[in-house]
Design an enzyme around this catalytic site. Structure first.
Site, PDB file in Angstrom:
ATOM      1  N   SER A  21       0.824  -1.207   0.000  1.00 13.86           N
ATOM      2  CA  SER A  21       0.000   0.000   0.000  1.00 13.86           C
ATOM      3  C   SER A  21       0.864   1.265   0.000  1.00 13.86           C
ATOM      4  O   SER A  21       1.897   1.328   0.671  1.00 13.86           O
ATOM      5  CB  SER A  21      -0.885  -0.007   1.244  1.00 13.86           C
ATOM      6  OG  SER A  21      -1.667   1.159   1.273  1.00 13.86           O
ATOM      7  N   CYS A 129      -0.070   3.063  10.572  1.00 14.76           N
ATOM      8  CA  CYS A 129       0.590   4.192   9.905  1.00 14.76           C
ATOM      9  C   CYS A 129       1.393   5.002  10.914  1.00 14.76           C
ATOM     10  O   CYS A 129       0.858   5.402  11.949  1.00 14.76           O
ATOM     11  CB  CYS A 129      -0.439   5.101   9.238  1.00 14.76           C
ATOM     12  SG  CYS A 129       0.308   6.632   8.658  1.00 14.76           S
ATOM     13  N   ILE A 192       5.954  -6.201   7.452  1.00 18.69           N
ATOM     14  CA  ILE A 192       5.746  -5.123   8.410  1.00 18.69           C
ATOM     15  C   ILE A 192       5.425  -3.812   7.691  1.00 18.69           C
ATOM     16  O   ILE A 192       5.741  -3.667   6.505  1.00 18.69           O
ATOM     17  CB  ILE A 192       7.022  -4.898   9.279  1.00 18.69           C
ATOM     18  CG1 ILE A 192       8.223  -4.589   8.398  1.00 18.69           C
ATOM     19  CG2 ILE A 192       7.274  -6.058  10.177  1.00 18.69           C
ATOM     20  CD1 ILE A 192       9.523  -4.261   9.131  1.00 18.69           C
ATOM     21  N   ASN A 193       4.844  -2.874   8.405  1.00 17.63           N
ATOM     22  CA  ASN A 193       4.751  -1.502   7.923  1.00 17.63           C
ATOM     23  C   ASN A 193       6.127  -0.853   8.105  1.00 17.63           C
ATOM     24  O   ASN A 193       7.064  -1.508   8.567  1.00 17.63           O
ATOM     25  CB  ASN A 193       3.667  -0.757   8.717  1.00 17.63           C
ATOM     26  CG  ASN A 193       3.022   0.344   7.893  1.00 17.63           C
ATOM     27  OD1 ASN A 193       3.710   1.083   7.182  1.00 17.63           O
ATOM     28  ND2 ASN A 193       1.724   0.470   7.986  1.00 17.63           N
ATOM     29  N   GLY A 245       9.047  -5.491   3.622  1.00 12.94           N
ATOM     30  CA  GLY A 245       9.981  -4.653   4.364  1.00 12.94           C
ATOM     31  C   GLY A 245      11.386  -4.861   3.860  1.00 12.94           C
ATOM     32  O   GLY A 245      12.064  -5.813   4.246  1.00 12.94           O
TER      33      GLY A 245
END
Ligand code: DHB
Length: 305
Positions: A21, A129, A192-193, A245
């Site tokens: 995203s 986020c 992961i973000n 990631g």
């Protein structure tokens, strides 16, 4: 070419590569990744209201990757859901993951209720986020209680659309959050973000480079953090994982699968290598499989345990 197809939550992907995203912001522009042969695409997280995003610059490259604070720039759910409806009709070759972000549980449910009737292959709940704080000063879903509560409430209204929880590495225990999402009914985990948040200072201007000063860190520098998180989550849950990631080479893909990822997100590498990175990764992975006598990618998932 070896067989790169993967089943994830009973949905077939022709290859394991996912556009994460936020790499592309405009909904319709995601077709660039589909045309480049990516296995699946995740749309930019949608919020309740339209968001202009943070002050420029929002993205900055550095030696080991990138730092960004886009501030969830998006059209908002009303316009966004219309664009998504069109995109879903026009793009059948790669499964689409619709990503949602909210700072309140009620808002999350409103967003999910708007998206479920469009019947996308997946919904992703962005619980992580780094650039938008909730009213208590930290993103919603960064601890197991809130994450579980959101997932449980979403499960009740997203009966036919599988949904995934996207987790942050910037927590003291990612495993317990993943477990709580699984117990509450999530169909999969995205990890992961971005890491951090981090900051880069321009020593000539004597100021942080980003308009918002700090932002999420991505790119090759965070690969070991991602691999560790995926390894730990794999040991804690049974639901499948989309690992991401810092992946930029086929060797990184193999490593992430060995840690426990079924699908692998590749985002920041598209900024450095372009969309042709997916072809390069497919070739590398395919040659590796042929050399190792691997018939299906699922043979690799979790073998490092
Ligand atoms: C943004 C959102 C994210 O989930 C992230 O990891 C980095 C940046 C943003 O839109 O600011």
């Amino acid at each position: 070419m070896a067989n790169l197809s993967v089943d994830f939550c009973s949905v077939k992907f022709t290859n394991p590569f996912i556009l994460p995203s936020g790499i592309i912001t405009e909904v319709n522009e995601h077709k660039r990744a589909v045309e480049a042969g990516v296995g699946g695409v995740t749309l930019k997280s949608l919020t309740y209201e339209k968001r202009e995003g943070n002050p420029l610059p929002r993205v900055w490259k550095y030696d080991c990757g990138m730092i960004n604070s886009v501030g969830l720039r998006n059209a908002g759910i009303e316009k966004g859901s219309e664009e998504i409806a069109v995109f879903l009709k026009e793009n059948k070759q790669a499964p689409v993951i619709v990503s949602l972000f909210a700072t309140k549980l009620k808002e999350f449910l409103f967003l999910v209720e708007k998206i479920v009737p469009l019947n996308p292959p997946f919904i992703e709940l962005n619980l992580s986020c780094p650039n938008v704080d909730d009213e208590f000063g930290k993103p919603l879903g960064m601890e197991k209680g809130a994450a579980g509560e959101i997932v449980k409430a979403v499960k009740k209204i997203s009966v036919k659309v599988p949904f995934l929880a996207k987790l942050s590495p910037n927590v003291s225990n990612i495993t317990e959050i993943a477990k709580s999402c699984e117990n509450a009914g999530a169909d999969g985990i995205v990890a992961i973000n971005t890491a951090g948040p981090g900051m880069i200072i321009d020593i000539n201007k004597r100021k942080p480079v980003l308009g918002a000063k700090k932002g999420g860190v991505s790119g090759p520098g965070i690969l070991p953090i991602a691999v560790r998180c995926i390894f730990e989550i794999y040991e804690a849950v049974k639901i499948p994982i989309i690992g991401m990631g810092g992946v930029s080479k086929w060797q990184d893909v193999v490593e992430m699968m060995m840690a426990g990822a079924t699908l692998v997100g590749v985002g920041t590498a598209t900024y450095t290598k372009g969309m042709k990175v997916y072809d390069e990764l497919k070739r590398g992975l395919s040659e590796y499989m042929e050399k190792e006598g691997i018939k299906e990618l699922k043979e690799l998932v979790g073998v490092a345990h």
